[in-house]
Design a protein around this motif. Structure first.
Motif, PDB file in Angstrom:
ATOM      1  N   ALA A 180       0.804  -0.724  -0.148  1.00  0.00           N
ATOM      2  CA  ALA A 180      -0.217   0.112   0.117  1.00  0.00           C
ATOM      3  C   ALA A 180       0.591   0.908   0.162  1.00  0.00           C
ATOM      4  N   VAL A 181       1.889   1.041   0.785  1.00  0.00           N
ATOM      5  CA  VAL A 181       2.545   2.217   1.383  1.00  0.00           C
ATOM      6  C   VAL A 181       3.712   2.305  -0.167  1.00  0.00           C
ATOM      7  N   MET A 182       4.113   1.924  -1.476  1.00  0.00           N
ATOM      8  CA  MET A 182       4.514   1.448  -2.751  1.00  0.00           C
ATOM      9  C   MET A 182       3.652   1.974  -3.450  1.00  0.00           C
ATOM     10  N   VAL A 183       2.553   1.619  -3.524  1.00  0.00           N
ATOM     11  CA  VAL A 183       1.606   2.341  -4.533  1.00  0.00           C
ATOM     12  C   VAL A 183       1.377   3.648  -4.530  1.00  0.00           C
ATOM     13  N   LEU A 184       1.307   4.035  -3.261  1.00  0.00           N
ATOM     14  CA  LEU A 184       1.117   5.520  -2.746  1.00  0.00           C
ATOM     15  C   LEU A 184       2.116   6.099  -3.637  1.00  0.00           C
ATOM     16  N   LEU A 185       3.673   6.303  -2.940  1.00  0.00           N
ATOM     17  CA  LEU A 185       4.408   6.578  -2.825  1.00  0.00           C
ATOM     18  C   LEU A 185       4.218   7.012  -4.792  1.00  0.00           C
TER      19      LEU A 185
END
Length: 392
Positions: free
Chosen positions: A291-296
């Motif tokens: 989730a963090v990687m997709v957001l960034l």
């Protein structure tokens, strides 16, 4: 919305498994790399030690008190002793050679001192020094025994306490300390590494290739698109992590069975229930990291910019993994609410049979809550014009 998310998820997953390189790096490489890496380390260390033990050294003695010490040393080290008047060139030989060591004895006030001249740059010289220290300890006991004999005493008479240790850890937890140190660290690193590459490719990579805009103009809601991408990256990260886990277990099983490996690992301690708990823990970490990687990645305009955004998180995961390797799991429930960190300690608890149901549930709820917040922020980004601006 969930149905549309699954459609996006299947589309991304289908494209992943069409790429042979992705399958290789995601599944096959960890299964081969982990056993190969640790077996290479174990074989190299074992062969170096064997080579050092089979080397014939030149050991010089200065002021040798008697012939007892060379006899003791000869049982521990292959060497040829040389007795002669020493000068500066002899000590220079220690510096230039990897198999020359000099032992200088001096006796002051009934006390014998021994100084060992060796070359710390050479592994063979260091090995010889360590063996000589062991021989000196045995020689010291012999001298002490001889002195005590004149008083009708023995070394056993001076040992007023017999010391022994009993491992009271649960039987299923014994021999799992090395697994508890290495497995959480390696799994954490591979989760973030796998999520980082795939997450950037499906977000910032699509912007560079110009394939994101056509997806956004479809009838599928943008929230479903964002959720589907998170599911896709999470699945890929989970596959990569499970492959890494299996590879590590194979490597540790072989290392633990190797003679003179120095590692005691109880692989049988990983029962089906423990494996299930580990899988759930890995799943929550993979979901949060994805989730963090997709957001960034969605915030970045290019792969290069996305790499700059996610690198601090990856470095943080590495630091967190290293910092917790030798730490015992804290009993403070607040730690169970800290994302990622709670997962590392829960993996340690699972492996060492110290799992707490309360801490395990708090870990799951905490990671899922933070993951939901990050997915919500990603969905908001996809529903705003910022996602289109960043893709121009």
């Amino acid at each position: 919305m969930l149905k549309d998310s699954i459609i996006i998820f299947k589309k991304e997953l289908k494209s992943l498994f069409k790429d042979r390189r992705s399958i290789f790096f995601l599944i096959i490489l960890p299964l081969v790399l982990m056993p190969g890496l640790f077996l290479t380390i174990g074989y190299t260390a074992s062969s170096q030690e064997k080579k050092a033990a089979e080397t014939v050294y030149r050991v010089g003695f200065i002021n040798l008190p008697d012939e007892k010490f060379p006899e003791i040393l000869s049982k521990r080290l292959l060497y040829e002793g040389f007795y002669k008047s020493f000068n500066a060139s002899d000590f220079n030989e220690v510096t230039s050679s990897d198999r020359t060591v000099i032992v200088e004895f001096n006796k002051n006030d009934e006390k014998l001192t021994a100084k060992i001249y060796y070359n710390s740059v050479s592994n063979k010289s260091k090995y010889a020094m360590q063996v000589i220290v062991s021989a000196l300890n045995a020689y010291e006991k012999l001298l002490l025994s001889d002195k005590l004999r004149s008083y009708s005493l023995t070394l056993d008479d001076l040992r007023l306490i017999d010391i022994s240790s009993v491992d009271m850890a649960p039987k299923e937890a014994q021999g799992t300390d090395f697994l508890a140190v290495m497995l959480p660290y390696m799994i954490l690193i591979y989760i973030f590494a796998g999520s980082m590459n795939i997450g950037l490719d499906t977000t910032a990579g699509e912007k560079e290739r110009g394939t994101l805009s056509p997806i956004l103009v479809n009838q599928v809601s943008r929230t479903s698109i964002a959720t589907g991408k998170v599911f896709y990256v999470m699945t890929a990260g989970l596959i990569n992590s499970v492959s890494t886990f299996i590879g590590l277990v194979i490597a540790f099983s072989i290392l633990g069975s190797m003679p003179n490996s120095g590692l005691s690992m109880n692989i049988s301690a990983l029962t089906p229930l423990k494996l299930l708990c580990l899988l759930i823990t890995i799943l929550t970490v993979a979901g949060l990291a994805s989730a963090v990687m997709v957001l960034l990645g969605s915030l970045a305009k290019s792969m290069k910019e996305g790499g700059a955004y996610v690198m601090p998180f990856y470095i943080g995961a590495v630091i967190m993994g290293v910092a917790t390797m030798q730490m015992d799991s804290p009993k403070n429930l607040i730690v169970s609410l800290i994302p990622i960190l709670n997962s590392v300690f829960n993996m340690k608890d699972i492996i060492t049979s110290q799992i707490s149901t309360l801490r395990f549930l708090l870990m799951i709820l905490s990671n899922l809550a933070v993951m939901a917040i990050v997915i919500f922020l990603t969905a908001r980004l996809y529903n705003s014009e910022k996602i289109l601006e960043s893709s121009e």
